[in-house]
Write an enzyme that holds these catalytic residues in place. Structure first.
Site, PDB file in Angstrom:
ATOM      1  CD  GLU A 115     -24.445  -5.512  22.844  1.00  0.00           C
ATOM      2  OE1 GLU A 115     -24.109  -4.304  22.743  1.00  0.00           O
ATOM      3  OE2 GLU A 115     -23.630  -6.443  22.889  1.00  0.00           O
ATOM      4  CG  ASP A 124     -16.870 -11.152  21.216  1.00  0.00           C
ATOM      5  OD1 ASP A 124     -15.729 -10.687  21.411  1.00  0.00           O
ATOM      6  OD2 ASP A 124     -17.405 -11.179  20.086  1.00  0.00           O
ATOM      7  CB  CYS A 139     -10.551  -8.170  19.625  1.00  0.00           C
ATOM      8  SG  CYS A 139     -11.281  -6.878  20.645  1.00  0.00           S
ATOM      9  CB  CYS A 163      -0.901  -0.003   1.230  1.00  0.00           C
ATOM     10  SG  CYS A 163      -1.878   1.502   1.417  1.00  0.00           S
ATOM     11  CD  GLN A 199     -15.608 -10.868  14.873  1.00  0.00           C
ATOM     12  OE1 GLN A 199     -14.514 -10.533  14.401  1.00  0.00           O
ATOM     13  NE2 GLN A 199     -15.844 -10.920  16.173  1.00  0.00           N
ATOM     14  CB  CYS A 244      -1.510  -1.555   7.764  1.00  0.00           C
ATOM     15  SG  CYS A 244      -3.062  -2.014   6.958  1.00  0.00           S
TER      16      CYS A 244
END
Length: 423
Positions: free
Chosen positions: A288, A334, A361, A71, A235, A82
């Site tokens: 939630e 999660d 994550c 990139c 996701q 990134c």
């Protein structure tokens, strides 16, 4: 001193997308380098103390794992999205595995060999949900690393093909943010969030959101079709939802008639898996905090009456009368990147489930929470890691945590304890 140019030997990878070097007795966190390289580093942040931050602006001795970034917007002073475009995909996964291992060892006392598993599709063209900022010139782009400046772009190497076509070729209100979603049916939805205002120095929501596309994304996972808010949570890797649902199904292993909790449950992806396992005679409680996600989940899982919904912060709901004296057989959680935290973990352990499946994550947050589980009579028995965010430092982990049977008792389930289970 910021702006200083130094030369260093690059050491081990660290959590956060950089490597560790040392110079004149101080730690230097270096981006755009790889372990074993010798590089010239431009110091980009130095507040004194024991460490500073910098970018590798010249590689003097390169790692064999180094490649040309695909990139043009990646690199020192450019897009901060990134972290590892300059490494081969195999090396990226090895770096992430090393980080997970180090976080587990340092924060949870767990010695475990980790393999970060590749998801189908390769390292590019995977990101189906992209958030962009709009600069003062009206051009959309991405934030610089640890900065507020906007790097304008006309493409993104990791974005799903076609996702940004309707965004990068036009001007937008300066200061706005754009949420772009390409769903499983390849429909593109754009949500424009008005420029943030500031009251007493704090940002507050700007004008109402404006949307193009239907605003409802269609997704397919766990054998079902989902209709979710395009700017809500799902996701971002197209293979991640199915992959994680399969691991949850295997490790939760709920039996017909059992009780399961799905905490931080979103639209109910894992609740659907659990509901299939417990059947009509069992129950699944979803907790939630996002009312919109709950509304989507209620609609998409309307055929599963065993699923009940609770709207609110997880710690508050678990402390409410509705959950008093309730004992789940299995808990799936999660949480967001910061993790569940001590309050939630201790509430789970007090409820006494046999098994907990933790989807994470952030490896540091996961390790901190696993340490709390261990202090409350639970043991990490399985862990898998997935490269659900290629080119970045992020990694998705799933851990199985099980109650330690009292001394002299027999477990009702057969457990294959790993060699390192006593750490």
């Amino acid at each position: 001193m910021t702006g200083r140019l130094i030369e260093v030997e690059v050491g081990a990878v660290a959590h956060g997308g950089h490597c560790v070097a040392r110079h004149e007795g101080r730690v230097v966190f270096v981006r755009h380098a790889l372990p074993g390289e010798r590089v010239r580093v431009l110091i980009t942040e130095d507040k004194g103390g024991s460490f500073c931050r910098g970018d590798a602006v010249e590689v003097l001795v390169a790692s064999p794992d180094r490649v040309e970034s695909p990139c043009p917007f990646a690199g020192p002073g450019r897009c901060g999205g990134c972290d590892w475009q300059h490494a081969t995909p195999k090396a990226q996964r090895a770096l992430k595995a090393a980080v997970v291992e180090e976080q587990l060892r340092r924060l949870a006392g767990l010695e475990r060999h980790v393999v970060v598993e590749e998801l189908p599709g390769g390292p590019a063209d995977w990101r189906t949900r992209v958030r962009l900022a709009v600069g003062a010139d009206g051009r959309p782009g991405f934030r610089a690393h640890r900065g507020h400046g906007v790097i304008p772009v006309d493409d993104c190497a990791i974005a799903a093909p076609g996702a940004l076509d309707a965004v990068v070729d036009r001007a937008w209100p300066p200061g706005a943010e754009l949420v772009v979603t390409r769903d499983a049916d390849h429909a593109v939805h754009v949500t424009e969030i008005g420029p943030a205002k500031r009251v007493r120095g704090r940002p507050v929501p700007g004008p109402a959101r404006r949307r193009s596309g239907s605003g409802t994304a269609t997704e397919h996972a766990a054998g079902r079709t989902w209709h979710v808010r395009a700017d809500g949570f799902w996701q971002v890797h197209p293979e991640a939802a199915d992959t994680l649902a399969a691991v949850v199904a295997e490790w939760a292993a709920a039996r017909p008639g059992e009780t399961a909790w799905d905490l931080y449950g979103g639209v109910g992806l894992f609740a659907a898996v659990l509901a299939d396992q417990v059947g009509a005679s069992g129950s699944v409680a979803v907790v939630e905090s996002a009312a919109g996600a709950v509304a989507d989940g209620r609609r998409d899982l309307a055929d599963l009456p065993q699923v009940e919904w609770h709207v609110g912060r997880t710690e508050a709901v678990l402390a409410s009368p509705a959950f008093a004296d309730r004992r789940p057989d299995v808990v799936v959680l999660d949480p967001p990147r910061k993790g569940a935290g001590r309050e939630v973990v201790e509430a789970i352990t007090r409820s006494g489930p046999d098994r907990v499946v933790y989807v994470a994550c952030d490896p540091a947050a996961l390790a901190r929470d696993l340490a709390v589980f261990a202090a409350n009579g639970y043991r990490t028995t399985q862990l898998r890691a997935f490269d659900a965010f290629p080119m970045t430092h992020h990694v998705e982990c799933v851990a199985l945590v099980e109650a330690v049977p009292p001394t002299g008792s027999l477990s009702t389930r057969s457990v294959d304890w790993p060699d390192d289970s006593d750490h």
